[in-house]
Design a protein around this motif. Structure first.
Motif, PDB file in Angstrom:
ATOM      1  N   UNK B  36     -44.849  11.839 -30.829  1.00 17.40           N
ATOM      2  CA  UNK B  36     -44.717  11.861 -29.370  1.00 17.40           C
ATOM      3  C   UNK B  36     -45.848  11.078 -28.712  1.00 17.40           C
ATOM      4  N   UNK B  37     -47.054  11.242 -29.249  1.00 15.35           N
ATOM      5  CA  UNK B  37     -48.204  10.560 -28.670  1.00 15.35           C
ATOM      6  C   UNK B  37     -48.048   9.045 -28.794  1.00 15.35           C
ATOM      7  N   UNK B  38     -47.626   8.597 -29.982  1.00 17.11           N
ATOM      8  CA  UNK B  38     -47.436   7.156 -30.180  1.00 17.11           C
ATOM      9  C   UNK B  38     -46.377   6.629 -29.221  1.00 17.11           C
ATOM     10  N   UNK B  39     -45.274   7.395 -29.104  1.00 16.36           N
ATOM     11  CA  UNK B  39     -44.191   6.979 -28.208  1.00 16.36           C
ATOM     12  C   UNK B  39     -44.688   6.873 -26.767  1.00 16.36           C
ATOM     13  N   UNK B  40     -45.425   7.895 -26.335  1.00 18.95           N
ATOM     14  CA  UNK B  40     -45.935   7.902 -24.957  1.00 18.95           C
ATOM     15  C   UNK B  40     -46.886   6.727 -24.741  1.00 18.95           C
ATOM     16  N   UNK B  41     -47.745   6.480 -25.730  1.00 20.40           N
ATOM     17  CA  UNK B  41     -48.696   5.367 -25.616  1.00 20.40           C
ATOM     18  C   UNK B  41     -47.954   4.043 -25.446  1.00 20.40           C
ATOM     19  N   UNK B  42     -46.955   3.838 -26.305  1.00 19.56           N
ATOM     20  CA  UNK B  42     -46.218   2.571 -26.257  1.00 19.56           C
ATOM     21  C   UNK B  42     -45.499   2.401 -24.913  1.00 19.56           C
ATOM     22  N   UNK B  43     -44.903   3.501 -24.427  1.00 21.54           N
ATOM     23  CA  UNK B  43     -44.120   3.390 -23.196  1.00 21.54           C
ATOM     24  C   UNK B  43     -45.014   3.177 -21.978  1.00 21.54           C
ATOM     25  N   UNK B  44     -46.197   3.807 -22.009  1.00 14.28           N
ATOM     26  CA  UNK B  44     -47.073   3.708 -20.833  1.00 14.28           C
ATOM     27  C   UNK B  44     -47.843   2.390 -20.830  1.00 14.28           C
ATOM     28  N   UNK B  45     -48.374   2.015 -21.990  1.00 18.10           N
ATOM     29  CA  UNK B  45     -49.244   0.839 -21.999  1.00 18.10           C
ATOM     30  C   UNK B  45     -48.521  -0.458 -22.324  1.00 18.10           C
ATOM     31  N   UNK B  46     -47.350  -0.359 -22.946  1.00 18.75           N
ATOM     32  CA  UNK B  46     -46.566  -1.571 -23.201  1.00 18.75           C
ATOM     33  C   UNK B  46     -45.127  -1.366 -22.746  1.00 18.75           C
ATOM     34  N   UNK B  47     -44.934  -1.103 -21.447  1.00 16.21           N
ATOM     35  CA  UNK B  47     -43.557  -0.843 -20.991  1.00 16.21           C
ATOM     36  C   UNK B  47     -42.617  -2.008 -21.311  1.00 16.21           C
TER      37      UNK B  47
END
Lengths: 243, 261
Positions: B36-47
């Protein structure tokens, strides 16, 4: 009498060699119907072959075709085993660094293949139906860009054609030489080419010659220009590709 | 050499967390929170492209679930029939069930998919989704047949004898006495098969079913963003299987209620 004929023939050949047309040896990977392939009598035939023969007549050179396997075909050109390659070679910037290309003699277009009894004449006629193509190809992108069509992507174009053949697809879009091969050979009783689709990207085949071999390049270019000017290329397209 | 019997318990599916693994530091929690953390990171910082990708995939996720649920239903029915067939005392039923299991288990699922869709396509025109469901259902039906058989046979013979002596016939015994008890033994391995099946649905993309993987490949072949696409697809599969395995673990715990003293 027999001897005399032989003598005359020999003289004719020698004279021919001495004066006449320059001979250009083309390497061909003759496994690519309908562009270049081997017929039942083991003759190399096809669209490109006839094209180069016509070009030779117009520009006064004698094309000789040599069947060469695809891998290694470029290496053979570099080492001088033949003068040129006439084997559906796409003109790319990458290749231009290593060899010279003639003017394009064939533009790859996208063909719409449909069952024999289908009335469709364009992608617009197929709204709401399934149309297939090979994943990552120009043909598939054309289907996806079309409005109201369910695009299906396949790993190989052959699988899409098979699905069209058994009736699970309404049409398939692919490169026209490939389409002609399927629709005019293997599946000629069930499938046909309905139309040629215009797409933004242009991919062309050219004759490749060794870098700096200007003499050959000029002859070939002259021939290609003459064939295009006479409209013979359209005729050949009609004959080998059907559209 | 000691006489101690060693039981090696290995499944091919995702490990279902054991009910006693409750702590925050269990493997399940680590994987789940980490993903979940990786997913959130990717979506927030590399939309871009991940958000774009995420919007491209949902119909593929729906297809994956449709195929999974339909084929699990088919597999459960076929598995029960095959399991009962293999312990049947009727020679012919037994032979048919055993042959089915032998044949299907000996052919790779990918080959079965090709066979049903392209080879049989010449004879019967099965739509792609139906072909996918039939192939997966039949394949996993054979696997589950073995699970059902083992589960039924794990019930002590005394149960059958007692029930027969009380006047039940054989099918009543199976229905009211054996199966309700066997179900508890069967459920964990069936859950494993369920998760394995969900992962194996990625194979159906080969017959042009637009599941998650096929949608992703379409995206990647157009954008050339192979790393991003397959990263996100792996994350989505992992999240789904993690949630499923937790869910199955809870169901298992409920069912084992009577075993706890």
């Amino acid at each position: 009498m027999k001897k005399l004929v032989m003598m005359l023939l020999l003289i004719a050949i020698m004279v021919n060699n001495a004066w006449a047309q320059k001979e250009i040896v083309f390497a061909v990977d003759a496994t690519w119907p309908p562009m270049e392939f081997v017929d039942a009598g083991k003759n190399i035939i096809g669209y490109s072959i006839e094209y180069m023969k016509a070009a030779g007549e117009a520009a006064d050179f004698k094309p000789v075709f040599k069947n060469v396997a695809w891998d290694g075909i470029f290496a053979g050109l570099a080492t001088g085993k033949y003068d040129a390659i006439c084997s559906s070679v796409s003109i790319t910037d990458e290749r231009k660094k290593n060899m010279d290309f003639s003017a394009p003699y064939f533009k790859v277009r996208q063909a719409l293949i449909v069952p024999k009894k289908s009335q469709a004449k364009s992608l617009a006629d197929l709204k709401g139906q399934k149309v297939g193509g090979q994943i990552g190809t120009t043909g598939y992108f054309a289907i996806k860009a079309a409005d109201g069509i369910e695009a299906k992507s396949y790993d190989e174009v052959g699988l899409a054609i098979e699905d069209l053949n058994v009736g699970r697809l309404a049409a398939v879009v692919c490169d026209d030489p490939v389409a002609a091969n399927y629709a005019l050979n293997q599946y000629k009783d069930t499938l046909k080419i309905a139309a040629i689709i215009e797409t933004g990207t242009v991919e062309s085949y050219g004759i490749a010659v060794r870098k700096g071999n200007q003499e050959t390049l000029d002859l070939v270019n002259k021939g290609i220009a003459a064939v295009i000017a006479s409209g013979k290329d359209k005729e050949l397209q009609q004959k080998w590709i059907g559209q | 050499m000691s006489e101690k019997k060693v039981i090696i318990d290995v499944g091919d599916g995702a490990a279902i967390p054991r009910p006693e693994d409750k702590g925050l530091l269990s493997a399940w929690w680590l994987s789940f929170v980490g993903t979940l953390a990786v997913l959130a990171y990717l979506l927030i910082f590399h939309p871009d492209p991940y958000l774009r990708l995420l919007k491209f995939l949902p119909d593929g996720i729906v297809v994956t679930f449709q195929v999974t649920i339909a084929s699990i239903c088919l597999a459960l029915i076929l598995g029960l029939l095959a399991g009962l067939g293999r312990i049947s005392r009727n020679r012919i039923v037994n032979l048919v069930a055993s042959t089915y299991v032998e044949i299907i288990r000996g052919i790779p699922l990918l080959v079965q998919l090709f066979y049903i869709y392209f080879a049989l396509g010449r004879i019967v025109r099965v739509p792609d989704m139906v072909a996918a469901i039939i192939a997966l259902g039949f394949c996993y039906g054979a696997y589950m047949g073995e699970v059902f058989r083992a589960g039924i046979m794990s019930i002590d013979n005394g149960q059958t004898e007692a029930s027969l002596s009380l006047g039940f016939n054989r099918s009543q015994t199976m229905r009211y006495v054996i199966l309700p008890q066997a179900w508890r033994t069967i459920l964990p391995p069936v859950g494993n098969e369920f998760i394995a099946l969900l992962k194996d649905t990625s194979l159906v993309s080969i017959i042009a079913v637009s599941d998650i993987l096929r949608r992703g490949r379409e995206f990647a072949s157009e954008s050339f963003l192979y790393f991003e696409t397959y990263t996100l697809i792996a994350i989505i599969y992992l999240l789904i299987t993690l949630i499923l395995s937790k869910f199955l673990s809870n169901v298992e715990q409920r069912l084992s209620h009577y075993e706890r003293r």
